[in-house]
Design a protein around this motif. Structure first.
Motif: not given
Length: 202
Positions: A162-176
């Protein structure tokens, strides 16, 4: 209530393991998609700086050609100016087309990022639910002690996911956000330059 206190059957265990495997495969797929998106963003040919240089270079070239034609070929100036104006219009249309292509790529990239983010959020929700189930099983006194320990470990593992996915989601949001910013810097460049009207001889 009674069903929660009963030990898991082999079928339920297999179902849980299959769900974990499915979720991990989905996570790997999302990781690959995020890397592909970062790779696309790293392409230099579509950066606003390069596009601006193309625009400035095209305009400077057009101005130099105009000055040379004016001084060297005064007798045929009218026709040469018509040709030059047409060339300038073609170059500007090519630049506008390139800007629109980049804008279309940005739109597609934004859509892909949004979809990847939604899938990551759904996957995160699945892992959170699994973690809660494992935690409940680890606390359940009807489950054998060694199994409770195993479920506690699985709970910790899914919590890390779950924590790893939180990091992935933040990366995707930053890229957007970066893609949106790039789209905003390209649009004004495209709108500043208008085609030059060609005057016809009467």
């Amino acid at each position: 209530m009674n069903q929660q206190n009963q030990p898991l059957s082999e079928g339920d265990k297999r179902k849980l393991e299959s769900e974990i495997a499915k979720n991990e495969a989905e996570k790997k797929k999302l990781d690959l998609e995020a890397k592909e998106v970062e790779k696309r963003l790293g392409q230099r040919w579509c950066s606003p700086t390069v596009l601006a240089k193309w625009l400035v270079g095209g305009i400077v070239t057009a101005i130099l050609i105009t000055a040379w034609i004016t001084t060297q070929f005064k007798p045929v100036l009218s026709r040469k100016l018509d040709i030059l104006n047409l060339d300038s219009r073609i170059k500007l249309l090519e630049i506008e087309f390139a800007a629109k292509e980049i804008e279309a790529q940005n739109s597609a990239l934004t859509e892909n990022l949004a979809e990847a983010e939604e899938r990551a959020k759904a996957l995160r929700a699945d892992f959170e639910r699994l973690q809660a189930e494992y935690e409940a099983l680890a606390q359940n006194q009807a489950v054998q002690p060694d199994k409770r320990t195993e479920f506690a470990e699985l709970s910790k593992k899914t919590q890390k996911e779950v924590k790893s996915l939180d990091v992935d989601i933040q990366k995707l949001q930053k890229t957007r956000r970066q893609v949106d910013l790039r789209a905003k810097t390209i649009r004004p460049i495209d709108q500043r330059f208008q085609p030059i009207p060609v005057e016809r001889d009467s």
